[in-house]
Design a protein around this motif. Sequence first.
Motif, PDB file in Angstrom:
ATOM      1  N   LEU A 257       0.846  -1.203   0.000  1.00 18.34           N
ATOM      2  CA  LEU A 257       0.000   0.000   0.000  1.00 18.34           C
ATOM      3  C   LEU A 257       0.878   1.249   0.000  1.00 18.34           C
ATOM      4  N   LYS A 258       0.400   2.244  -0.757  1.00 22.57           N
ATOM      5  CA  LYS A 258       1.156   3.489  -0.786  1.00 22.57           C
ATOM      6  C   LYS A 258       0.753   4.321   0.409  1.00 22.57           C
ATOM      7  N   LYS A 259       1.512   5.424   0.627  1.00 25.19           N
ATOM      8  CA  LYS A 259       1.191   6.285   1.769  1.00 25.19           C
ATOM      9  C   LYS A 259      -0.252   6.765   1.637  1.00 25.19           C
ATOM     10  N   LYS A 260      -0.974   6.706   2.695  1.00 22.76           N
ATOM     11  CA  LYS A 260      -2.371   7.158   2.778  1.00 22.76           C
ATOM     12  C   LYS A 260      -3.342   6.285   1.979  1.00 22.76           C
ATOM     13  N   GLN A 261      -2.845   5.205   1.406  1.00 24.80           N
ATOM     14  CA  GLN A 261      -3.753   4.326   0.668  1.00 24.80           C
ATOM     15  C   GLN A 261      -4.290   3.248   1.617  1.00 24.80           C
ATOM     16  N   GLN A 262      -5.598   3.010   1.533  1.00 28.80           N
ATOM     17  CA  GLN A 262      -6.209   2.012   2.419  1.00 28.80           C
ATOM     18  C   GLN A 262      -7.113   1.092   1.619  1.00 28.80           C
ATOM     19  N   ILE A 263      -7.359  -0.074   2.198  1.00 25.62           N
ATOM     20  CA  ILE A 263      -8.348  -0.951   1.555  1.00 25.62           C
ATOM     21  C   ILE A 263      -9.585  -0.947   2.442  1.00 25.62           C
ATOM     22  N   ASN A 296      -3.393   5.533  -6.320  1.00 25.38           N
ATOM     23  CA  ASN A 296      -2.768   6.012  -5.081  1.00 25.38           C
ATOM     24  C   ASN A 296      -3.803   6.169  -3.981  1.00 25.38           C
ATOM     25  N   LYS A 297      -5.069   6.080  -4.390  1.00 26.40           N
ATOM     26  CA  LYS A 297      -6.132   6.353  -3.406  1.00 26.40           C
ATOM     27  C   LYS A 297      -6.690   5.064  -2.828  1.00 26.40           C
ATOM     28  N   ASP A 298      -7.697   5.247  -1.978  1.00 29.96           N
ATOM     29  CA  ASP A 298      -8.283   4.087  -1.292  1.00 29.96           C
ATOM     30  C   ASP A 298      -8.933   3.104  -2.271  1.00 29.96           C
ATOM     31  N   ILE A 299      -8.932   1.852  -1.825  1.00 27.56           N
ATOM     32  CA  ILE A 299      -9.529   0.788  -2.665  1.00 27.56           C
ATOM     33  C   ILE A 299     -10.733   0.238  -1.925  1.00 27.56           C
ATOM     34  N   LEU A 300     -11.793   0.057  -2.674  1.00 28.25           N
ATOM     35  CA  LEU A 300     -13.047  -0.381  -2.059  1.00 28.25           C
ATOM     36  C   LEU A 300     -13.360  -1.820  -2.476  1.00 28.25           C
ATOM     37  N   ILE A 301     -13.523  -2.676  -1.467  1.00 24.94           N
ATOM     38  CA  ILE A 301     -13.892  -4.064  -1.802  1.00 24.94           C
ATOM     39  C   ILE A 301     -15.242  -4.364  -1.181  1.00 24.94           C
TER      40      ILE A 301
END
Length: 387
Positions: A257-263, A296-301
């Motif tokens: 994960l990149k900085k500030k990136q969340q799942i 680079n942004k959040d990922i939604l599952i």
Amino acid sequence: MLLKENKAFFKVCFDSMQVGIIAFNLKKEIVLANTPIMEIFNYTSEEIYNNNINVLLKSNGLINEFIKGKNTEKFKSLLETYGVKKGGFEIPIEVSFGKMEFEGQFYYKALISDITVRKEKELKKDILNYQLEEEVKLRTIELEKVIKKLKESLNKEKDLNNLKTQFITLASHEFKTPLSAIITSAELIIKYADLNRIDKRDEHFLKVKSKIIFLNNMIDNLLTLENIESGNITPSYTSFKFSDLVKDIINNTSPFLKKKQQIIFSNNIGDYIHQDSKIIKIILKNLLFNAIKYSNKDILIKLSADAENIYFTIEDKGIGIPKTAQKFIFQRFFRAKNAVYYPGTGIGLNIAKGYLEKLNGSISFESTENKGTIFYLTLPKLTVEKQ
Ligand code: ADP
């Protein structure tokens, strides 16, 4: 008296011929017949002379034709037809006709041979030939099948080899970058150990770990690809909680994960699914790695389900897939133009699709360049055992 002028001698010759000889007049009344004719047709001499030539033949066609002088060419050779013995029994005969003149009157003669034995032999030969031909046809079909199979496996082998070569060319390039990053990090780890910079050391340990996972994934894909290509996949089904599998994959991707990136994982189903967890893991890992890599942004599952299927969606707000590239995205080795700045081999989605089809599932996506991508997966639950 000379023998050639002796009537009795003539008769002996006439009756001892190998072939039946019969003469008849214009009214078709038999006027002369030798002994073989009586033997072929089973008549006595008295009986035969009371008869008409028609009685000895199954059909009058040939005789009528000959008498009328039609089709003369045909009568130059021996003809096959059917004769009728006394009592009505039919036999195959070979016959030739001729015309003669005696004391101003025209007569006809026929030379007749019983060809029953020859015909039986021919029939046997025909049957044998037919059986042989059938046998040959069958064997040819079998042989063609074997040749086809051989060709197919040869082509498969060739394809597989081409594939491996293509992959190795690609992968060797893709291997180099993470490997040199690993070497750099390892050198820095040694350096920071001297300086006691634990924070920096940990940072590089993490980097090494993530690069190793990346390489591992690439090797997994190569092995998987070979299995898909050679058709060597037999899913092995077990019951497991789908959401647990997803959580497990998410946990393992954190080093990437990149900085500030969340799942962000939303799941309310808690359902068990009877599927091949190993295969599903490979599919989901490929999709998740892509989402992380290309954004680079959040990922939604999200997970949802109905009675038959489990639905998995993964959404990122990354570079997206250009419209013109979208129809090629599942083709092996295809990489969109905007993806070339990111590491990759172009086989992950191809594998995901191939595997999903094996599991009777499906995959689709929506994407807008520079906005993001969402992949939709459907997987049948098959027999679901609640635990
Ligand atoms: P790789 O990522 O190794 O190139 P994949 O088969 O996983 O190979 O993907 C094929 C191509 O599809 C990628 O090269 C990229 O162009 C595009 N792609 C896949 N997933 C995404 C995504 N989440 N965002 C943008 N492009 C993507």
